[in-house]
Write a protein that holds these residues in place. Sequence first.
Motif, short mmCIF file in Angstrom:
data_model
loop_
_atom_site.label_atom_id
_atom_site.label_comp_id
_atom_site.label_asym_id
_atom_site.label_seq_id
_atom_site.Cartn_x
_atom_site.Cartn_y
_atom_site.Cartn_z
N PRO A 60 0.81 -1.22 0.00
CA PRO A 60 0.00 0.00 0.00
C PRO A 60 0.85 1.27 0.00
O PRO A 60 1.99 1.27 0.48
N ASP A 61 0.26 2.34 -0.52
CA ASP A 61 0.95 3.63 -0.60
C ASP A 61 1.51 4.05 0.75
O ASP A 61 2.63 4.53 0.84
N GLU A 62 0.74 3.88 1.82
CA GLU A 62 1.17 4.34 3.14
C GLU A 62 2.50 3.70 3.54
O GLU A 62 3.41 4.38 4.03
N LEU A 63 2.64 2.41 3.30
CA LEU A 63 3.88 1.72 3.64
C LEU A 63 5.00 2.09 2.67
O LEU A 63 6.14 2.32 3.08
N THR A 64 4.68 2.19 1.39
CA THR A 64 5.67 2.62 0.41
C THR A 64 6.21 3.99 0.79
O THR A 64 7.42 4.23 0.75
N ASN A 65 5.32 4.89 1.18
CA ASN A 65 5.73 6.24 1.58
C ASN A 65 6.68 6.19 2.78
O ASN A 65 7.68 6.92 2.82
N LYS A 66 6.38 5.34 3.77
CA LYS A 66 7.24 5.21 4.95
C LYS A 66 8.64 4.73 4.55
O LYS A 66 9.65 5.22 5.06
N VAL A 68 10.13 5.00 1.61
CA VAL A 68 10.84 6.05 0.87
C VAL A 68 11.32 7.13 1.83
O VAL A 68 12.47 7.57 1.75
N LYS A 69 10.47 7.54 2.76
CA LYS A 69 10.86 8.58 3.72
C LYS A 69 12.06 8.12 4.55
O LYS A 69 13.00 8.89 4.76
N ASP A 70 12.03 6.88 4.98
CA ASP A 70 13.14 6.32 5.74
C ASP A 70 14.44 6.39 4.93
O ASP A 70 15.48 6.79 5.43
N ARG A 71 14.35 6.05 3.63
CA ARG A 71 15.54 6.06 2.78
C ARG A 71 16.06 7.48 2.56
O ARG A 71 17.26 7.73 2.55
N LEU A 72 15.16 8.43 2.37
CA LEU A 72 15.56 9.82 2.11
C LEU A 72 16.12 10.52 3.35
O LEU A 72 16.70 11.59 3.23
N ALA A 73 15.99 9.88 4.50
CA ALA A 73 16.54 10.45 5.73
C ALA A 73 17.94 9.91 6.03
O ALA A 73 18.58 10.35 6.98
N MET A 74 18.45 9.01 5.20
CA MET A 74 19.77 8.42 5.44
C MET A 74 20.88 9.41 5.07
O MET A 74 20.69 10.30 4.24
N ASP A 75 22.04 9.22 5.69
CA ASP A 75 23.17 10.15 5.54
C ASP A 75 23.68 10.29 4.11
O ASP A 75 24.12 11.36 3.71
N ASP A 76 23.66 9.21 3.33
CA ASP A 76 24.27 9.26 1.99
C ASP A 76 23.50 10.12 1.00
O ASP A 76 23.98 10.36 -0.10
N VAL A 77 22.32 10.60 1.37
CA VAL A 77 21.54 11.43 0.45
C VAL A 77 21.61 12.92 0.80
O VAL A 77 20.87 13.72 0.24
N ALA A 78 22.52 13.27 1.71
CA ALA A 78 22.62 14.67 2.15
C ALA A 78 22.87 15.63 0.98
O ALA A 78 22.35 16.74 0.96
N LYS A 79 23.67 15.20 -0.01
CA LYS A 79 23.99 16.07 -1.16
C LYS A 79 22.93 15.98 -2.26
O LYS A 79 22.96 16.75 -3.21
#
Length: 185
Positions: A60-66, A68-79
């Motif tokens: 479901p979208d709700e879980l997919t969103n969680k 993705v949000k978790d991944r976008l909060a990781m350190d390697d995406v700072a730039k």
Amino acid sequence: MRLLIMGPQGVGKGTQAELLAKHYGIPAISTGDIFRYNLKNNTPLGQEAKGFMNQGLLVPDELTNKIVKDRLAMDDVAKGWILDGYPRNAAQVEALDTMLEELGTPLDAAVALTADRSVLMERMTKRAEIEGRADDTPEAIEKRLDVYEHETAPILDIYRDRSKLVEVDGVGEISDISAAIIARL
């Protein structure tokens, strides 16, 4: 640089995402890779997704969103980052908007690769032969292209209205397509 790479299956999103990631020195993130990471590492989000997948259901979208949000909060995406395969519908666009606002990381552009349906069918049929992919039957390909047309293609208008859409022809030499994207960005 924070980018979305969008387009129907077979248009070359994954290839271009990898090339753009190298050019800009940022990670290319596919939702499929995020799911595989969470499943492999048996994270709580992965366990939740597995429950749906084991039943043959879409996550479901709700879980997919969680996830993705978790991944976008990781350190390697700072730039920055390039997201491939998300968002897929209007509800996910809204969720992404909220995520990016909370993270303080606005979207720079949505790159949409385009190609005629006949070209996409030919590419995916060839890919199925080369990779031995049982899920790339002509019927399955047609169905996925129909889903893209009905659910994902309409969200391009959202990014067009925000002056964030960069449309590039996905047919031609791979290096020429990359150069066109970079020039437009």
